[in-house]
Each structure stands twice: as structure tokens, then as C-alpha cells.
Scaffold this motif. Structure first.
Motif, PDB file in Angstrom:
ATOM      1  N   UNK A 184       0.436  -7.476  -8.741  1.00 31.29           N
ATOM      2  CA  UNK A 184      -0.063  -6.154  -9.133  1.00 31.29           C
ATOM      3  C   UNK A 184      -0.810  -5.506  -7.966  1.00 31.29           C
ATOM      4  N   UNK A 185      -1.579  -6.306  -7.244  1.00 35.82           N
ATOM      5  CA  UNK A 185      -2.294  -5.790  -6.066  1.00 35.82           C
ATOM      6  C   UNK A 185      -1.308  -5.309  -5.003  1.00 35.82           C
ATOM      7  N   UNK A 189      -1.023  -1.717  -3.455  1.00 41.00           N
ATOM      8  CA  UNK A 189      -1.188  -1.538  -2.013  1.00 41.00           C
ATOM      9  C   UNK A 189      -0.022  -0.745  -1.429  1.00 41.00           C
ATOM     10  N   UNK A 190       1.199  -1.095  -1.816  1.00 44.55           N
ATOM     11  CA  UNK A 190       2.384  -0.399  -1.324  1.00 44.55           C
ATOM     12  C   UNK A 190       2.317   1.080  -1.685  1.00 44.55           C
ATOM     13  N   UNK A 191       1.991   1.384  -2.939  1.00 44.01           N
ATOM     14  CA  UNK A 191       1.935   2.778  -3.368  1.00 44.01           C
ATOM     15  C   UNK A 191       0.825   3.540  -2.651  1.00 44.01           C
ATOM     16  N   UNK A 192      -0.316   2.884  -2.462  1.00 43.39           N
ATOM     17  CA  UNK A 192      -1.432   3.537  -1.772  1.00 43.39           C
ATOM     18  C   UNK A 192      -1.075   3.859  -0.326  1.00 43.39           C
ATOM     19  N   UNK A 193      -0.399   2.953   0.363  1.00 47.25           N
ATOM     20  CA  UNK A 193      -0.016   3.184   1.750  1.00 47.25           C
ATOM     21  C   UNK A 193       0.982   4.319   1.873  1.00 47.25           C
ATOM     22  N   UNK A 197       0.205   8.359   3.461  1.00 40.68           N
ATOM     23  CA  UNK A 197       1.121   8.628   4.580  1.00 40.68           C
ATOM     24  C   UNK A 197       1.028   7.592   5.696  1.00 40.68           C
ATOM     25  N   UNK A 198       0.589   6.387   5.357  1.00 36.99           N
ATOM     26  CA  UNK A 198       0.570   5.328   6.373  1.00 36.99           C
ATOM     27  C   UNK A 198       1.983   4.864   6.688  1.00 36.99           C
ATOM     28  N   UNK A 199       2.846   4.839   5.680  1.00 35.99           N
ATOM     29  CA  UNK A 199       4.225   4.418   5.907  1.00 35.99           C
ATOM     30  C   UNK A 199       5.149   5.159   4.961  1.00 35.99           C
ATOM     31  N   UNK A 200       6.407   5.192   5.333  1.00 38.08           N
ATOM     32  CA  UNK A 200       7.443   5.787   4.516  1.00 38.08           C
ATOM     33  C   UNK A 200       8.093   4.703   3.658  1.00 38.08           C
ATOM     34  N   UNK A 236      -6.601   6.788  -2.451  1.00 40.92           N
ATOM     35  CA  UNK A 236      -5.579   7.644  -3.055  1.00 40.92           C
ATOM     36  C   UNK A 236      -6.212   8.928  -3.603  1.00 40.92           C
ATOM     37  N   UNK A 237      -7.392   8.815  -4.222  1.00 47.50           N
ATOM     38  CA  UNK A 237      -8.069   9.986  -4.771  1.00 47.50           C
ATOM     39  C   UNK A 237      -8.504  10.958  -3.692  1.00 47.50           C
TER      40      UNK A 237
END
Length: 246
Positions: A184-185, A189-193, A197-200, A236-237
Motif C-alpha cells: 500500500x505504501x 509512493x508511486x502515485x505521489x511521485x 512530477x518527479x517521474x512519468x 500531494x496536497x
């Protein structure tokens, strides 16, 4: 102590190997056998090869997916004889036993063994904290799955006989994060990055694999996971607020 350790066989092709693994486990006083999507089970071949370890087979739990099998585990190790393009922290069977029995007693543990012909896949090793490698002849390093399980279970059995006074370390009252909590983490983490805009999305596999290596080496507890997820939510916020104000 040994009851907290799952031996997990992933997509076993030959039912006789399941029986042989059950026999190896019973030799070493272990009985927590889990099967992930076995090709054939139950089977008369498995019962025959178990040679009296029928109770291990009868109590075996069958799962459709690997994440389901390890969801409640706090330490996951994957057995592999192959070198990987991205390095995993490695343990020998003896180091594995010392870590589980002496340094981190009480945790729920899963030890994964892959397919007879190809072992564990990279995405399955992504779920592991450590890679478990059995030292053997470099010119003939392919072990039968039951032999590999026997070696690992033997080291666990020996380590379990170590006196209480020789145990080292105190993990405190906060339990380690389970495999389900870590997945879940990683999803968060993937969605937050992506959100910041850290990664595509199409560049994420290699980055996420390396990030998994980092966090699996740390071996997070539940409180630490909660803190990190709070940081992700705040990031994210803030990103969403900045976009609205532009």
C-alpha cells in the motif's frame, strides 16, 4: 518460533516436489507450508513423496497470488540462484536463520521458492526484503527445490536451539510493517511521485524497483510507514494547491 515462518512455493509444476518439501519441513519441525497457484494439488504423487508428512500437506494453504500469501508477513526472503541486473541485499541460509531466529524473533516470515525451471521472477523479488542464496558448486549450482528447502530449514532448526540469553537486540513495542502495508505504501509512493512530477508513469518501473531496494533495506515499522505516508499526502496536497493558485 518456527511456527511463524512460512515456506512458500510459487507455481510448483511437479506435485512430487511439494511432497518432498513437506518431508524436508517435517524433518526440521516446521509445518507452515503455503502454495501459490500450484499446477497440481492435492495429488497422490505429493502424498507418496511426503513419506509420512501427510499432516504438512493436509495443513498446506493454497493461494491464487503471491501478495495474498505474504500479506501478513513482516519479513520476506526470496530464494534465487541467478544473478540479477539490479542487486538485492543477500543472505546465506545461516545468515537468514540468525536474522529470523536470533535478531528478529516473533516476526511473521515468508521464505519464497520459485518455479522448478525458472525460479522467482523480478516482480516477485520486488516483494522481498532479502535475496536468499545457497552457496554451492559454481559449476553446478542448480538445487532441487526440496534440497534447497532442506538446507534453509536445517539452519532455522539449528538457530532455534540457541539459548534465549544469546538473542541480540530489542525491536521495541512497534511491530514491523507487513507485506500488505508495504505494498500500500509503494502504491501511494508511486502515485505521489507522479503527482509531484518527479517521474512519468512510463518511466516508473526502474525507479520504483530501486526505491523498493532502499526501503526494504531499512525494514520499516508501522509507525514509520504512517509518517512517510503522511509526508506523501502533504506533498500531494501542496502540489495540488500550487496548481490551483497558478
Amino acid at each position: 518460533m518456527l511456527a511463524n515462518i512460512k515456506i512458500v512455493l510459487v507455481e510448483t509444476s511437479h506435485p512430487g516436489n511439494i511432497g518432498a518439501v513437506a518431508r524436508a519441513m517435517k524433518n526440521m519441525s516446521m509445518d507452515n507450508l503455503c502454495l501459490v497457484n500450484p499446477k497440481i494439488f492435492p495429488s497422490a504423487d505429493a502424498t507418496s513423496r511426503a513419506s509420512g508428512a501427510d499432516d504438512i500437506l493436509a495443513g498446506a494453504k493454497v493461494y491464487q497470488t503471491l501478495p495474498e500469501a505474504i500479506a501478513d508477513c513482516q519479513l520476506v526472503l526470496g530464494a534465487s540462484a541467478r544473478c540479477r541486473s539490479i542487486s538485492w541485499p543477500e543472505l546465506t541460509p545461516r545468515e537468514c536463520a540468525e536474522k529470523i531466529i536470533i535478531h528478529e524473533p516473533g516476526n511473521k516470515v515468508a521464505i519464497l521458492f520459485g518455479r522448478e525451471n525458472s525460479g522467482l521472477k523480478n516482480h516477485e523479488l520486488d516483494l522481498c526484503h532479502f535475496l536468499l542464496r545457497i552457496p554451492c558448486n559454481s559449476e553446478y549450482s542448480s538445487l532441487n527445490i526440496a534440497a534447497a528447502v532442506q538446507v534453509v530449514c536445517y539452519e532455522l532448526f539449528v538457530a532455534a536451539g540457541v539459548q534465549e540469553s544469546s538473542r541480540v537486540g530489542d525491536k521495541g513495542d512497534i511491530p514491523l510493517a507487513t507485506a500488505e502495508q508495504m505494498e500500500s505504501f509503494y502504491t501511494h509512493l508511486h502515485q505521489a511521485l507522479v503527482d509531484i512530477d518527479f517521474m512519468q508513469p512510463d518511466q516508473s518501473n526502474s525507479i520504483m524497483r530501486r526505491l523498493r531496494r532502499i526501503y526494504n533495506r531499512i525494514h520499516l515499522d508501522t509507525k514509520e510507514v504512517d509518517i512517510l505516508r503522511g509526508i506523501l499526502r502533504m506533498s500531494q496536497g501542496n502540489k495540488a494547491s500550487n496548481k490551483r493558485s497558478q
